[in-house]
Design a protein around this motif. Structure first.
Motif: not given
Length: 623
Positions: A213-222, A273-276, A279-286, A305-306
């Motif tokens: 689970w992650s709020d990858f788009d940071q809109d307030g839900d999982q 989902w981590i901010d490696y 820059d304030g947003d969540l990047d992804a590693y699989l 990238d935003g």
């Protein structure tokens, strides 16, 4: 014929150049080498267990991290951290009488202690009884028997934002003796769950692996990300779902189809989902398994990238082949950015991999022991600060292969660069008790430049297990955090300024930042002359908690509870003669408001040969 000595000046130059290059390379390797010490003694390091997943968690609420391993061949193991470097293996009721493939921990009933769900050919919900044991409440809580809940991975999160954590179970169709869809359960808040059967998450069959689970788009839900690695030489799209709660008001899920996240063909195992790049947003590693590549499919790395995503395809972190499963992201060198450890199944003889963040968007793979020498089939891995010295340690369980039955890899981090750190223990009040889904942002001046860091609280962020629920951040040479912002799942935002580093804090939603312990790295505070005041248990509590202390000699003792303004609300002890040994006192909050309180132990030895001892600790009462 030219003189064979005519090239000697050039050859001498080349030799000097190569020598200098080798010295520089060796110096760089030494500067970047992570100083882990492998622990090889004690049951925790020597037990053969065929373990696929592991988690660092504080199941007994005593302030230090215990270890749980999901064992396939034998019953699960739970190790209690004794606080002195030893880990006795304990019997814990239902939890240690069955085996499992994976696990996920959360306080599903919001009673102040961690419960756990384990998955395998039979899956079980274990409720923490508060006395060191767990009870199987699967049928009563979920409405299905354990034998009907086969799963490969599981994870907790509050996907409908009602302050109660919900549960997803990923079923690897064809790998568990049956073929079932996934399971999704909504927590009703009364100790029971409602099974959801009309969601795309639970329709269709696939070799689902581990859900995150992650709020990858940071809109307030999982949102939900499920790897679906066939692990048989083929590739497919993973199952990624965007939560529509904030868009529609209903917690429904829509499959993500945008490129590259929703279109790349993978042999997917675990999404993180981590901010490696800070820059304030969540990047992804699989992590990927074999795919259609003989040496194993490279892992997929996506930079945010935003709101659009760029596939990173250069650097060893994105190009190394392997049979990758677990991944542990953490600031292992406390320099202010996230590094990552990747566990390899090692069917192909490859070692596990550790990549150090260079702070400029690139990573360097550490090619030193133990990461190049410990070869075993590793599936899971978990990171956490088990010795409370401010840096992250690693535990890697190993599975059995016909020719390999290897003990785990247990690495203690012996970092000595004097970098600063902070750990946060989240306590939700309006939100779920563990704060799962909370975002923590911290700004500090490191080496003269301002850096923001981002962490997200999670219950499943490696293969079939989880890293410590404590939020850990490194801060380099910054002694103070300029701004610490905690965004709780239900919208509460707490902001603190001028926060001291090298401190463990309890962060209570809407109620303050409470320091639990303070200490400089590698300097454990001495326990004065054998007197000990322990952390209350459970903490937070409602309405009763236990306070314990140890006296080395007979003493006069006063034990009081007071508010943050200093007003005494209870006197628990005032005795002129208290015998040496361990003592316990029960405190029940009556007519008190929820909040942070302190308790103070004042001791004066009767014989006068030892100085007085005074210590104060904090505790949290939540109605």
């Amino acid at each position: 014929m030219p003189n064979q000595n005519s090239n000697q000046p050039f050859r001498a130059f080349i030799e000097r150049f190569l020598c200098t290059a080798l010295i520089l390379f060796a110096s760089h390797a030494m500067l970047n080498a992570q100083p882990f010490t492998k622990i090889t003694t004690g049951q925790i390091a020597t037990d053969l267990r065929d373990a696929s997943g592991a988690s660092w968690i504080d199941y007994d609420g005593d302030g230090d991290l215990d270890l749980f391993t999901s064992n396939r061949a034998v019953a699960n193991y739970l190790y209690r951290n004794a606080g002195n470097g030893s880990f006795p293996r304990v019997n814990a009721g239902s939890l240690t009488t069955i085996n499992s493939i994976g696990n996920s921990w959360a306080d599903y009933d919001n009673d102040g202690d961690l419960d756990v769900f384990t998955v395998g050919f039979s899956s079980v919900l274990h409720r923490n009884q508060g006395n060191g044991t767990f009870a199987n409440v699967t049928t009563a809580a979920l409405g299905l028997a354990s034998a009907n809940l086969a799963g490969w991975g599981c994870a907790w999160a509050d996907f409908d934002n009602d302050r109660h954590v919900d549960l997803v179970i990923a079923h690897a169709a064809g790998s568990l003796g049956t073929s079932l869809p996934n399971f999704l359960f909504r927590n009703k808040g009364d100790g029971t769950f409602e099974r959801i059967t009309n969601s795309p998450v639970v329709t269709g069959l696939a070799p689902y692996t581990v859900p995150t689970w992650s709020d990858f788009d940071q809109d307030g839900d999982q949102d939900l990300f499920i790897g679906s690695g066939p692990a048989n030489g083929t590739r497919a799209r993973d199952y990624l779902y965007r939560n529509q709660l904030k868009q529609t008001g209903a917690a429904t899920f829509e499959r993500i189809t945008e490129s590259p996240l929703g279109t790349d063909l993978a042999d997917g195992q675990v999404w993180n989902w981590i901010d490696y790049d800070n820059d304030g947003d969540l990047d992804a590693y699989l992590t990927n398994y074999i795919g259609n590549v003989a040496a194993g499919l490279r892992n997929f790395f996506y930079r945010n990238d935003g709101g659009t995503y760029t596939s990173i395809t250069n650097g060893a972190i994105a190009t190394d082949a392997g049979l990758s499963l677990g991944q542990v992201w953490g600031d292992f060198d406390n320099d202010g950015d996230l590094d990552v450890f990747v566990a390899e199944d090692n069917n192909n003889g490859a070692a596990n991999k550790f990549y150090q963040n260079n702070g400029n968007g690139t990573f360097t793979r550490i090619l030193t022991a133990p990461f190049t020498t410990d070869i075993a089939p590793s599936w899971g891995a978990t990171g956490g600060d088990f010795d409370n010295d401010g840096d992250l340690d690693l535990f890697i369980p190993n599975v059995f292969r016909p020719a390999i039955q290897a003990p785990p890899h247990f690495y203690r981090n012996d970092l000595s660069n004097n970098n600063h750190w902070v750990k946060l223990k989240l306590v939700g009040t309006s939100s779920n008790r563990d704060g799962i889904g909370a975002k923590i942002r911290a700004k500090a001046m490191i080496n003269g430049s301002a850096y923001w860091q981002l962490r997200e609280a999670s219950s499943q962020n490696t293969f079939c297990g989880q890293n410590s629920p404590e939020i850990h951040c490194g801060f380099g040479n910054a002694a103070t955090i300029d701004s610490l912002r905690i965004e709780w799942p239900l919208g509460q935002v707490d902001v603190y300024t001028g926060v001291q580093t090298n401190t463990v804090y309890q962060a209570v939603e809407g109620a303050g930042l409470n320091p639990l312990s303070t200490g400089i790295k590698d300097e454990s505070p001495a326990m004065p002359l054998g007197f000990t005041l322990e952390q209350n248990y459970p903490n937070p509590f409602n309405p009763t908690t236990r306070i314990a202390f140890i006296l080395p000699v007979a003493s006069r003792v006063t034990l009081t509870v007071f508010e943050v303004n200093g007003r005494i609300v209870a006197e628990l002890l005032r005795e002129r003669q208290k015998a040496p040994g361990q003592h316990e006192v029960s405190f029940t909050a009556q007519n008190l408001a929820s909040g942070v309180y302190s308790y103070k132990l004042e001791v004066r030895p009767n014989n006068g040969s030892m100085p007085a001892f005074v210590e104060t600790k904090s505790m949290t009462y939540l109605k």
